[in-house]
Write a protein that holds these residues in place. Structure first.
Motif, PDB file in Angstrom:
ATOM      1  N   VAL A 199     -29.621  22.622  -6.486  1.00 29.10           N
ATOM      2  CA  VAL A 199     -30.283  22.090  -7.690  1.00 29.10           C
ATOM      3  C   VAL A 199     -29.240  21.748  -8.745  1.00 29.10           C
ATOM      4  CG1 VAL A 199     -31.877  22.612  -9.578  1.00 29.10           C
ATOM      5  CG2 VAL A 199     -32.454  23.291  -7.259  1.00 29.10           C
ATOM      6  N   SER A 200     -28.270  22.623  -8.956  1.00 31.72           N
ATOM      7  CA  SER A 200     -27.256  22.333  -9.970  1.00 31.72           C
ATOM      8  C   SER A 200     -26.366  21.171  -9.545  1.00 31.72           C
ATOM      9  CB  SER A 200     -26.419  23.575 -10.269  1.00 31.72           C
ATOM     10  OG  SER A 200     -25.732  23.999  -9.115  1.00 31.72           O
ATOM     11  N   HIS A 201     -26.071  21.049  -8.246  1.00 27.31           N
ATOM     12  CA  HIS A 201     -25.268  19.920  -7.773  1.00 27.31           C
ATOM     13  C   HIS A 201     -26.025  18.602  -7.936  1.00 27.31           C
ATOM     14  CE1 HIS A 201     -22.060  22.405  -6.347  1.00 27.31           C
ATOM     15  NE2 HIS A 201     -22.832  23.048  -5.479  1.00 27.31           N
ATOM     16  N   VAL A 202     -27.323  18.624  -7.611  1.00 25.27           N
ATOM     17  CA  VAL A 202     -28.138  17.419  -7.775  1.00 25.27           C
ATOM     18  C   VAL A 202     -28.234  17.060  -9.249  1.00 25.27           C
ATOM     19  CG1 VAL A 202     -30.492  16.511  -7.573  1.00 25.27           C
ATOM     20  CG2 VAL A 202     -29.454  17.698  -5.645  1.00 25.27           C
ATOM     21  N   ARG A 203     -28.434  18.047 -10.109  1.00 22.03           N
ATOM     22  CA  ARG A 203     -28.547  17.794 -11.550  1.00 22.03           C
ATOM     23  C   ARG A 203     -27.273  17.188 -12.116  1.00 22.03           C
ATOM     24  NH1 ARG A 203     -28.967  15.866 -15.531  1.00 22.03           N
ATOM     25  NH2 ARG A 203     -29.815  16.607 -17.474  1.00 22.03           N
ATOM     26  N   GLU A 204     -26.127  17.637 -11.620  1.00 20.62           N
ATOM     27  CA  GLU A 204     -24.849  17.091 -12.092  1.00 20.62           C
ATOM     28  C   GLU A 204     -24.674  15.636 -11.658  1.00 20.62           C
ATOM     29  OE1 GLU A 204     -21.842  19.719 -10.641  1.00 20.62           O
ATOM     30  OE2 GLU A 204     -22.512  21.375 -11.899  1.00 20.62           O
ATOM     31  N   ALA A 205     -25.257  15.266 -10.505  1.00 18.93           N
ATOM     32  CA  ALA A 205     -25.115  13.898 -10.006  1.00 18.93           C
ATOM     33  C   ALA A 205     -26.042  12.923 -10.736  1.00 18.93           C
ATOM     34  CB  ALA A 205     -25.402  13.861  -8.513  1.00 18.93           C
ATOM     35  N   LEU A 206     -27.107  13.418 -11.351  1.00 21.00           N
ATOM     36  CA  LEU A 206     -28.048  12.556 -12.050  1.00 21.00           C
ATOM     37  C   LEU A 206     -27.469  12.090 -13.388  1.00 21.00           C
ATOM     38  CD1 LEU A 206     -31.336  14.532 -11.349  1.00 21.00           C
ATOM     39  CD2 LEU A 206     -30.643  12.365 -10.339  1.00 21.00           C
ATOM     40  N   PRO A 207     -27.907  10.927 -13.884  1.00 24.20           N
ATOM     41  CA  PRO A 207     -27.324  10.391 -15.105  1.00 24.20           C
ATOM     42  C   PRO A 207     -27.685  11.150 -16.379  1.00 24.20           C
ATOM     43  CG  PRO A 207     -29.102   8.974 -14.369  1.00 24.20           C
ATOM     44  CD  PRO A 207     -28.881  10.002 -13.290  1.00 24.20           C
ATOM     45  N   GLY A 208     -28.766  11.918 -16.363  1.00 18.45           N
ATOM     46  CA  GLY A 208     -29.142  12.687 -17.548  1.00 18.45           C
ATOM     47  C   GLY A 208     -29.889  11.874 -18.586  1.00 18.45           C
ATOM     48  N   ALA A 209     -30.485  10.769 -18.182  1.00 17.92           N
ATOM     49  CA  ALA A 209     -31.202   9.914 -19.126  1.00 17.92           C
ATOM     50  C   ALA A 209     -32.554  10.508 -19.520  1.00 17.92           C
ATOM     51  CB  ALA A 209     -31.415   8.529 -18.522  1.00 17.92           C
ATOM     52  N   ASN A 210     -33.113  11.375 -18.682  1.00 13.76           N
ATOM     53  CA  ASN A 210     -34.437  11.970 -18.929  1.00 13.76           C
ATOM     54  C   ASN A 210     -35.465  10.901 -19.282  1.00 13.76           C
ATOM     55  OD1 ASN A 210     -33.660  14.651 -18.440  1.00 13.76           O
ATOM     56  ND2 ASN A 210     -32.876  14.846 -20.520  1.00 13.76           N
ATOM     57  N   CYS A 211     -35.418   9.785 -18.542  1.00  8.27           N
ATOM     58  CA  CYS A 211     -36.256   8.624 -18.854  1.00  8.27           C
ATOM     59  C   CYS A 211     -37.664   8.742 -18.296  1.00  8.27           C
ATOM     60  CB  CYS A 211     -35.599   7.360 -18.319  1.00  8.27           C
ATOM     61  SG  CYS A 211     -35.422   7.342 -16.519  1.00  8.27           S
ATOM     62  N   GLY A 212     -37.856   9.543 -17.263  1.00  8.05           N
ATOM     63  CA  GLY A 212     -39.170   9.678 -16.654  1.00  8.05           C
ATOM     64  C   GLY A 212     -39.495   8.577 -15.666  1.00  8.05           C
ATOM     65  N   GLY A 213     -38.553   7.696 -15.367  1.00  8.75           N
ATOM     66  CA  GLY A 213     -38.784   6.612 -14.418  1.00  8.75           C
ATOM     67  C   GLY A 213     -39.055   7.106 -13.009  1.00  8.75           C
ATOM     68  N   CYS A 214     -38.654   8.320 -12.725  1.00  8.02           N
ATOM     69  CA  CYS A 214     -38.871   8.913 -11.404  1.00  8.02           C
ATOM     70  C   CYS A 214     -40.264   9.511 -11.283  1.00  8.02           C
ATOM     71  CB  CYS A 214     -37.829   9.998 -11.145  1.00  8.02           C
ATOM     72  SG  CYS A 214     -37.860  11.312 -12.383  1.00  8.02           S
ATOM     73  N   GLY A 215     -40.961   9.674 -12.406  1.00  4.60           N
ATOM     74  CA  GLY A 215     -42.286  10.272 -12.391  1.00  4.60           C
ATOM     75  C   GLY A 215     -42.275  11.744 -12.771  1.00  4.60           C
ATOM     76  N   TYR A 216     -41.120  12.270 -13.115  1.00  6.27           N
ATOM     77  CA  TYR A 216     -41.001  13.671 -13.529  1.00  6.27           C
ATOM     78  C   TYR A 216     -40.616  13.733 -14.999  1.00  6.27           C
ATOM     79  CZ  TYR A 216     -41.469  14.914  -8.675  1.00  6.27           C
ATOM     80  OH  TYR A 216     -41.971  15.069  -7.417  1.00  6.27           O
ATOM     81  N   ALA A 217     -40.796  14.897 -15.600  1.00  4.31           N
ATOM     82  CA  ALA A 217     -40.581  15.058 -17.037  1.00  4.31           C
ATOM     83  C   ALA A 217     -39.139  14.813 -17.450  1.00  4.31           C
ATOM     84  CB  ALA A 217     -41.018  16.447 -17.479  1.00  4.31           C
ATOM     85  N   GLY A 218     -38.204  15.074 -16.603  1.00  2.00           N
ATOM     86  CA  GLY A 218     -36.807  14.873 -16.921  1.00  2.00           C
ATOM     87  C   GLY A 218     -35.954  15.074 -15.690  1.00  2.00           C
ATOM     88  N   CYS A 219     -34.655  14.995 -15.876  1.00  2.00           N
ATOM     89  CA  CYS A 219     -33.731  15.103 -14.747  1.00  2.00           C
ATOM     90  C   CYS A 219     -33.769  16.495 -14.112  1.00  2.00           C
ATOM     91  CB  CYS A 219     -32.318  14.756 -15.193  1.00  2.00           C
ATOM     92  SG  CYS A 219     -32.140  13.010 -15.648  1.00  2.00           S
ATOM     93  N   ASP A 220     -33.983  17.541 -14.909  1.00  2.00           N
ATOM     94  CA  ASP A 220     -34.048  18.890 -14.346  1.00  2.00           C
ATOM     95  C   ASP A 220     -35.231  19.033 -13.402  1.00  2.00           C
ATOM     96  OD1 ASP A 220     -31.786  19.778 -15.722  1.00  2.00           O
ATOM     97  OD2 ASP A 220     -32.966  20.384 -17.467  1.00  2.00           O
ATOM     98  N   SER A 221     -36.391  18.552 -13.819  1.00  2.70           N
ATOM     99  CA  SER A 221     -37.587  18.622 -12.973  1.00  2.70           C
ATOM    100  C   SER A 221     -37.413  17.790 -11.716  1.00  2.70           C
ATOM    101  CB  SER A 221     -38.808  18.115 -13.739  1.00  2.70           C
ATOM    102  OG  SER A 221     -39.015  18.862 -14.897  1.00  2.70           O
ATOM    103  N   PHE A 222     -36.797  16.630 -11.866  1.00  2.00           N
ATOM    104  CA  PHE A 222     -36.567  15.773 -10.711  1.00  2.00           C
ATOM    105  C   PHE A 222     -35.603  16.427  -9.729  1.00  2.00           C
ATOM    106  CE2 PHE A 222     -34.140  12.263  -8.687  1.00  2.00           C
ATOM    107  CZ  PHE A 222     -35.168  11.751  -7.917  1.00  2.00           C
ATOM    108  N   ALA A 223     -34.560  17.082 -10.237  1.00  2.00           N
ATOM    109  CA  ALA A 223     -33.591  17.747  -9.362  1.00  2.00           C
ATOM    110  C   ALA A 223     -34.257  18.848  -8.549  1.00  2.00           C
ATOM    111  CB  ALA A 223     -32.437  18.318 -10.187  1.00  2.00           C
ATOM    112  N   VAL A 224     -35.116  19.639  -9.175  1.00  3.36           N
ATOM    113  CA  VAL A 224     -35.822  20.707  -8.459  1.00  3.36           C
ATOM    114  C   VAL A 224     -36.729  20.100  -7.392  1.00  3.36           C
ATOM    115  CG1 VAL A 224     -37.550  22.532  -8.717  1.00  3.36           C
ATOM    116  CG2 VAL A 224     -35.694  22.349 -10.364  1.00  3.36           C
ATOM    117  N   ALA A 225     -37.436  19.020  -7.741  1.00  5.30           N
ATOM    118  CA  ALA A 225     -38.351  18.387  -6.789  1.00  5.30           C
ATOM    119  C   ALA A 225     -37.595  17.776  -5.606  1.00  5.30           C
ATOM    120  CB  ALA A 225     -39.180  17.318  -7.494  1.00  5.30           C
ATOM    121  N   VAL A 226     -36.438  17.197  -5.854  1.00  5.29           N
ATOM    122  CA  VAL A 226     -35.651  16.599  -4.773  1.00  5.29           C
ATOM    123  C   VAL A 226     -35.185  17.679  -3.802  1.00  5.29           C
ATOM    124  CG1 VAL A 226     -33.452  15.468  -4.248  1.00  5.29           C
ATOM    125  CG2 VAL A 226     -34.920  14.546  -6.007  1.00  5.29           C
TER     126      VAL A 226
END
Length: 132
Positions: free
Chosen positions: A37-64
């Protein structure tokens, strides 16, 4: 002079006891976190845009990491982030699926907008891309 020494000793004792308790509580109440989860979170851009359908990059990383979201679901990151997530998770994937998903979601949201008729017509028959 004795008052100052006594005060310093008491302050040091209180600091030592509280520091020891904090260290003990840290071990007792620690929460196990998947290192992926922390490795995936570090790879994400951190925009927290919600374009993925999740509340932010942290939620998306856990879901991935749980397998509930596609590794190429980060629209803001694009193909480079998708490739990085695939590498972290040991997957292979088509980076264009994220763009297809964004187009589908935009078309779905704007179905009732009269000024977008041409855009909507192109996607009315579109099926959502599968991310399994």
């Amino acid at each position: 002079m004795n008052t100052i020494i006594f005060t310093v000793v008491i302050a040091l004792l209180i600091g030592f006891v509280l520091g020891t308790l904090l260290g003990l509580f840290k071990k007792i109440f620690s929460v196990e976190v998947d290192p992926k989860v922390s490795h995936v979170r570090e790879a994400l851009p951190g925009a927290n845009c919600g374009g993925c359908g999740y509340a932010g990059c942290d939620s998306f990383a856990v879901a991935v990491v749980k397998g509930e979201a596609p590794a190429n679901g980060c629209v803001a990151g694009g193909p480079s982030v998708s490739a990085a997530l695939n590498k972290i998770l040991g997957l292979t994937g088509d980076e264009s699926d994220a763009v297809k998903r964004l187009q589908f979601l935009l078309a779905k949201e704007q179905m009732n907008a009269p000024e977008q008729k041409e855009f909507i017509t192109a996607f009315k028959l579109a099926k959502p891309p599968s991310f399994q």
